[in-house]
Design a protein around this motif. Structure first.
Motif, PDB file in Angstrom:
ATOM      1  N   GLU A  76       1.575   9.219  -2.178  1.00 26.39           N
ATOM      2  CA  GLU A  76       1.171   9.417  -3.563  1.00 26.39           C
ATOM      3  C   GLU A  76       0.146   8.367  -3.983  1.00 26.39           C
ATOM      4  N   PHE A  77      -0.672   8.746  -4.948  1.00 30.40           N
ATOM      5  CA  PHE A  77      -1.650   7.825  -5.490  1.00 30.40           C
ATOM      6  C   PHE A  77      -0.959   6.755  -6.334  1.00 30.40           C
ATOM      7  N   LEU A  78      -1.566   5.568  -6.331  1.00 30.27           N
ATOM      8  CA  LEU A  78      -1.032   4.462  -7.100  1.00 30.27           C
ATOM      9  C   LEU A  78      -1.840   4.294  -8.380  1.00 30.27           C
ATOM     10  N   ALA A  79      -1.135   4.209  -9.494  1.00 26.76           N
ATOM     11  CA  ALA A  79      -1.803   4.055 -10.786  1.00 26.76           C
ATOM     12  C   ALA A  79      -2.463   2.682 -10.889  1.00 26.76           C
ATOM     13  N   THR A 100      -9.355   5.319  -5.088  1.00 25.62           N
ATOM     14  CA  THR A 100      -8.011   5.010  -5.559  1.00 25.62           C
ATOM     15  C   THR A 100      -7.105   4.760  -4.360  1.00 25.62           C
ATOM     16  N   ALA A 101      -6.147   3.853  -4.512  1.00 27.86           N
ATOM     17  CA  ALA A 101      -5.190   3.556  -3.435  1.00 27.86           C
ATOM     18  C   ALA A 101      -4.157   4.670  -3.326  1.00 27.86           C
ATOM     19  N   PHE A 102      -3.757   4.973  -2.066  1.00 30.97           N
ATOM     20  CA  PHE A 102      -2.788   6.026  -1.778  1.00 30.97           C
ATOM     21  C   PHE A 102      -1.719   5.430  -0.862  1.00 30.97           C
ATOM     22  N   ARG A 103      -0.465   5.431  -1.346  1.00 30.77           N
ATOM     23  CA  ARG A 103       0.622   4.840  -0.566  1.00 30.77           C
ATOM     24  C   ARG A 103       1.332   5.911   0.259  1.00 30.77           C
ATOM     25  N   VAL A 111      -1.412   0.833   2.940  1.00 26.58           N
ATOM     26  CA  VAL A 111      -1.977   1.700   1.913  1.00 26.58           C
ATOM     27  C   VAL A 111      -3.371   2.155   2.347  1.00 26.58           C
ATOM     28  N   VAL A 112      -3.716   3.373   1.992  1.00 23.96           N
ATOM     29  CA  VAL A 112      -5.008   3.957   2.341  1.00 23.96           C
ATOM     30  C   VAL A 112      -5.863   4.038   1.076  1.00 23.96           C
TER      31      VAL A 112
END
Length: 244
Positions: A76-79, A100-103, A111-112
């Motif tokens: 999921e994307f990180l806010a 945006t970071a995606f965990r 993290v991607v």
């Protein structure tokens, strides 16, 4: 003295012509080399893209392993981790790329950083940046691994900015320091569909070699033109004076 000046006046055009010939030929060779490099890069990208998608897991990868590969990642994307890469045009329209970071869902996985796409940006919007809303919850994201984010030289501009702001170029170290996240050392260009207005029309790596071939042709043509001009004026028969 007059003989020396006459000799120098005959030598100077030759020196100037040889300098132009050497310069234009060298520039043609450089542009040819750039075209060949992009063609090799394009072939490697096409070959990598044709392979089965790589599912990202908890292993920290070498960016060269997955460069240009299709990848899948569940998570999921990180806010509050979005940054905007400035000066990214699309079809000659100014805009930004939204990163945006995606965990990943797998515990302990790095993290991607995901390039979610391009959006237009007017001068009035530069002070208040708002990206389209991110999808909520766990999802499967598909994209292309990009080992290096294209950089642009900006006189007097910082290497990075703040979260939620404009960045002239993207740096993994700066982004990791600001977010406190452990990152995979590559960016994923999102290709999977998402309910937003971002443009995800990614060019194939290495495309554009025709431009360099065209530049090389121009330099080689100027080189041959200069050579022909020098040969003509150096070895043309002397016209005799009719009065002689």
């Amino acid at each position: 003295m007059l003989a020396r000046l006459h000799w120098i006046s005959r030598l100077l055009p030759t020196v100037a012509a040889l300098l132009v010939i050497w310069t234009t030929f060298s520039l043609g060779q450089w542009q040819t080399g750039r075209a060949q490099y992009k063609e090799r890069l394009h072939a490697a990208a096409v070959s990598a893209n044709a392979q089965a998608p790589w599912t990202l897991d908890a292993r920290l990868l070498n960016p060269d392993e997955v460069a240009h590969r299709r990848v899948w990642v569940h998570g999921e994307f990180l806010a509050n981790t979005t940054v905007y890469l400035d000066n990214r045009s699309y079809r000659q329209q100014p805009g930004v790329h939204v990163l945006t970071a995606f965990r990943p869902s797998e515990p302990g996985a790095p993290v991607v950083v995901v390039n979610r796409g391009w959006m237009p940006l007017s001068p009035q919007q530069r002070q208040r940046l708002t990206a389209p809303a991110m999808p909520d919850g766990v999802q499967t994201l598909e994209g292309l691994a990009q080992a290096q984010v294209p950089s642009y030289w900006n006189l007097g501009a910082p290497a990075a900015g703040k979260l939620g702001g404009l960045w002239p170029n993207f740096g993994f170290d700066a982004y990791a320091q600001l977010t406190g996240l452990k990152l995979q050392p590559f960016v994923v260009l999102q290709t999977s569909a998402s309910n937003d207005s971002l443009v995800r029309d990614w060019p194939v790596a290495g495309s554009g070699s025709e431009k360099h071939r065209g530049y090389a042709f121009q330099w080689y043509s100027l080189c041959l033109l200069t050579l022909g001009w020098w040969l003509w004026f150096t070895f043309r028969p002397n016209k005799k004076n009719p009065a002689d």
